[in-house]
Enzyme design. Structure first.
Site, PDB file in Angstrom:
ATOM      1  N   SER A   1      36.424  71.256  45.294  1.00 48.05           N
ATOM      2  CA  SER A   1      36.784  71.923  44.171  1.00 48.05           C
ATOM      3  C   SER A   1      38.174  72.458  44.123  1.00 48.05           C
ATOM      4  CB  SER A   1      35.767  73.225  43.990  1.00 48.05           C
ATOM      5  OG  SER A   1      36.008  74.048  45.058  1.00 48.05           O
TER       6      SER A   1
ATOM      7  N   HIS B   1      38.481  80.459  44.077  1.00 50.69           N
ATOM      8  CA  HIS B   1      39.461  79.324  43.839  1.00 50.69           C
ATOM      9  C   HIS B   1      40.601  80.333  43.305  1.00 50.69           C
ATOM     10  CE1 HIS B   1      35.459  77.525  43.630  1.00 50.69           C
ATOM     11  NE2 HIS B   1      36.177  76.599  44.210  1.00 50.69           N
TER      12      HIS B   1
ATOM     13  N   ASP C   1      38.480  82.902  40.467  1.00 56.39           N
ATOM     14  CA  ASP C   1      37.400  83.246  40.603  1.00 56.39           C
ATOM     15  C   ASP C   1      36.921  83.622  42.014  1.00 56.39           C
ATOM     16  OD1 ASP C   1      36.795  80.933  41.808  1.00 56.39           O
ATOM     17  OD2 ASP C   1      35.674  79.811  40.657  1.00 56.39           O
TER      18      ASP C   1
END
Length: 376
Positions: A46, A343, A340
């Site tokens: 990610s 991240h 978030d």
């Protein structure tokens, strides 16, 4: 005044023609690309995903194709797990490359791949058993790269296709999900086998993929070691009795991983002729920003901009865990290190990318990415 205005119009028209002409030249002349530019191929999770998970059958928690992801630069969600651009986006910019697309993006054309492509998938691990069926694991990413390599040889010709592969830079960030997965699934893996053996599997699978890319022709590689994810907002709230405390069970895994990755890369450098790499100390870069955010232009180093609960560390940004679920969003994203629960913000990504690109040897070694891109 009128003459000045006319002169400006002519000037802007002329420069626009030059700009459009140069773009068309780059798009339509693959020979210029092969001669002058190194491509960027991206593998990982990610931290690097450019939107591949938009196009696979997976859970909403493994996607970021909804608001407020993408709010800063793109003004719409692209699938990147951030408010804007990620590290590979900035690296591409510094290397004078176009935005590197997700491999599964339907609009990809054969003329785009010579600049590079991203195979990264949110949730991916080096182990096939990490979030199985939900992500594109590292082995599958390698298989996708092999398809691109064949396509390059068929569209550019054997010699030029090989040249793109040999001059390209291969950027990796992988492993964190392999260490997160056992805890998120209440696995007993660490009760039945020592942590060191598990880390050996993760790093071993990573180096096996590197060797495969090398065998195909890749020579220049970039890596981020494991960041201080044991102290990310999501990790800081795992122990509800000690909010703000790092998740110690992962700390040792991260430290072991970083030691073994560094020694593994040194070994590959000895074994593989022409193998060159840049290893960025992401762990330190992230830790210093968490612990002293104001020094780097942030107000918050441990609270997320988007999410719910203590430190906004619960993974609900954009309604990830359900459309009806509410979430909080900060007013000024540039004040935050984390976007978030796990991240970083675009601002943080840019700072890290600059260190990877041109940082000194105490943060990125033995080469930085700028040096690798300049090597032919």
């Amino acid at each position: 005044m009128e003459n000045s205005r006319s002169t400006l119009i002519i000037f802007f028209a002329y420069t626009t023609i030059i700009l459009i002409g140069s773009i068309n030249c780059r798009d339509n002349n693959n020979n210029n690309l092969v001669t002058n530019q190194s491509a960027l191929f991206v593998f990982g999770d990610s931290v690097f995903d450019a939107g591949n998970n938009n196009y696979i059958d997976t859970l909403p928690s493994f996607r970021s194709n909804y608001w407020p992801y993408g709010q800063t630069t793109f003004k719409f969600p692209t699938g990147r797990v951030s408010d804007g651009r990620t590290i590979p986006d900035f690296i591409a910019e510094y290397a004078w490359l176009p935005l590197i697309p997700a491999y599964l993006q339907p609009s990809n054309g054969k003329n785009q791949f010579p600049y590079g492509v991203s195979f990264a998938s949110a949730g991916a691990g080096a182990l096939v058993g990490t979030f199985p069926g939900m992500v594109i694991n590292l082995k599958s990413q390698l298989n996708n790269f092999k398809k691109v390599e064949k396509l390059l040889r068929s569209t550019l010709g054997e010699a030029q296709g090989k040249m793109v592969i040999s001059r390209a830079v291969y950027l990796f960030h992988i492993g964190v999900n392999d260490y997160q997965y056992p805890f998120s699934t209440n696995s007993s893996i660490f009760q039945s086998s020592p942590q060191e053996i598990y880390v050996d599997f993760v790093v071993g699978n990573t180096t096996a993929v590197i060797k495969e890319v090398y065998k195909i022709g890749g020579r220049k590689f970039g890596f981020l070691n494991m960041g201080a994810y044991d102290c990310a907002p999501a990790s800081l709230i795992i122990d509800q009795t000690k909010i703000g405390t790092c998740f110690k069970p992962v700390t040792e895994l991260i430290n072991l991983h970083n030691e073994k990755l560094e020694s593994g890369l040194r070994r590959l450098e000895r074994e593989l002729s022409g193998f060159k790499y840049a290893l960025h100390d992401y762990h330190t870069s992230l830790s210093v920003r968490m612990n002293n955010p104001s020094k780097y232009g942030f107000k918050e180093g441990k609270m997320a901009c988007c999410g719910t609960g203590p430190l906004r560390g619960i993974n609900t940004c954009g309604g990830r865990m359900g459309v009806s679920q509410s979430y909080e969003l900060c007013e000024k994203v540039t004040d935050y290190l984390f976007f978030d629960h796990f991240h970083l913000t675009e601002k943080a990504h840019q700072q890290i990318a600059e260190l990877i690109w041109s940082g000194p040897t105490n943060v990125t070694k033995p080469y930085n990415l700028q040096a690798l891109f300049e090597l032919n």
